[in-house]
Design a protein around this motif. Structure first.
Motif, short mmCIF file in Angstrom:
data_model
loop_
_atom_site.label_atom_id
_atom_site.label_comp_id
_atom_site.label_asym_id
_atom_site.label_seq_id
_atom_site.Cartn_x
_atom_site.Cartn_y
_atom_site.Cartn_z
N ARG A 41 0.89 -1.21 -0.02
CA ARG A 41 -0.09 0.04 -0.05
C ARG A 41 0.79 1.37 0.00
N ASP A 78 -4.32 6.68 1.36
CA ASP A 78 -3.88 6.09 0.31
C ASP A 78 -3.25 7.15 -0.58
N TYR A 88 -8.91 8.50 -5.33
CA TYR A 88 -9.89 7.59 -5.65
C TYR A 88 -10.54 7.77 -6.86
N ARG A 125 -9.18 5.84 1.61
CA ARG A 125 -8.66 5.15 2.66
C ARG A 125 -7.84 5.87 3.57
N THR A 178 -12.77 -4.43 6.09
CA THR A 178 -12.78 -5.24 4.95
C THR A 178 -13.75 -4.45 3.72
N PRO A 230 -14.82 -2.36 0.96
CA PRO A 230 -13.99 -1.85 -0.13
C PRO A 230 -14.37 -0.30 -0.10
N SER A 263 -10.43 4.08 -3.28
CA SER A 263 -9.17 4.23 -3.53
C SER A 263 -8.21 2.81 -3.51
N ASP A 264 -8.97 1.86 -3.24
CA ASP A 264 -8.41 0.52 -3.04
C ASP A 264 -7.84 0.13 -4.54
N GLN A 272 -4.18 0.49 -5.65
CA GLN A 272 -3.26 -0.22 -4.73
C GLN A 272 -2.82 -1.41 -5.32
N THR A 273 -2.47 -1.53 -6.69
CA THR A 273 -1.86 -2.65 -7.31
C THR A 273 -0.85 -2.36 -7.95
#
Length: 181
Positions: free
Chosen positions: A52, A67, A71, A132, A151, A153, A156-157, A160-161
């Motif tokens: 992250r 983050d 987003y 986040r 947990t 979602p 902005s997740d 995070q890849t």
């Protein structure tokens, strides 16, 4: 997180998992840096837990963590301005000017109740939590971040890849991706 995933202080200088007490950081807190260095810089980014990208900001005497990528389209918030909207401190994404509250990660926007009435009357509304936010702990002249482990979602997740970690797309690339079949 399983106990096998937690890192003990002897295994890494960046993660700590002792029991929390007034003199130790919370479990699974990640060292970001010295308080003085972060305050002087105003902001830092760090890849936390290998997964992250986190932006830590120092603003008006307080540290905030979220983050790093917006987003909305994955733009880096690193150089976003901090401004007050509707009595809340927000970071403004440099790409599309999205406003994100530092405290909760809410997206704010200006709404118009009735566009046919002149002059237009606008007011601020929340889109809900979109970014986040992570917990910041100050201890012994250091700043630590504990990742938000909800947990649920949060938008902005998506950014995070590894794809976004290796290259940040330009706004035109994002627009083209959204409009391609």
């Amino acid at each position: 997180m399983s106990s096998a995933e937690e890192v003990s202080p002897s295994a890494s200088s960046h993660s700590l998992s002792p029991p929390s007490s007034p003199s130790t950081p919370p479990q699974v807190a990640h060292l970001i840096g010295k308080k003085e260095d972060i305050a002087k810089a105003g902001h830092v980014t760090k890849l936390v837990n290998g997964c992250r990208d986190v932006l830590v900001l120092f603003h008006q005497g307080r540290y905030h963590a979220m983050d790093m990528r917006c987003y909305h389209a994955g733009g880096s918030l690193l150089h976003g301005d901090i401004e007050e909207f509707n009595g809340q401190q927000c970071i403004v994404c440099p790409w599309h000017k999205y406003k994100i509250t530092l405290a909760e990660g809410e997206g704010l926007y200006q709404a118009v109740d009735n566009p046919t009435v002149k002059p237009l009357r606008t007011h601020w509304r929340s889109k809900g939590v979109k970014q986040r936010i992570h917990k910041v702990t100050e201890l012994n002249d250091n700043v630590y971040v504990t990742l938000n482990d909800s947990t649920e979602p949060i938008e902005s997740d998506v950014y995070q890849t590894e794809k976004y970690r290796t290259s940040i797309p330009s706004p035109s690339q994002i627009t083209n991706e959204r409009h391609s079949p």
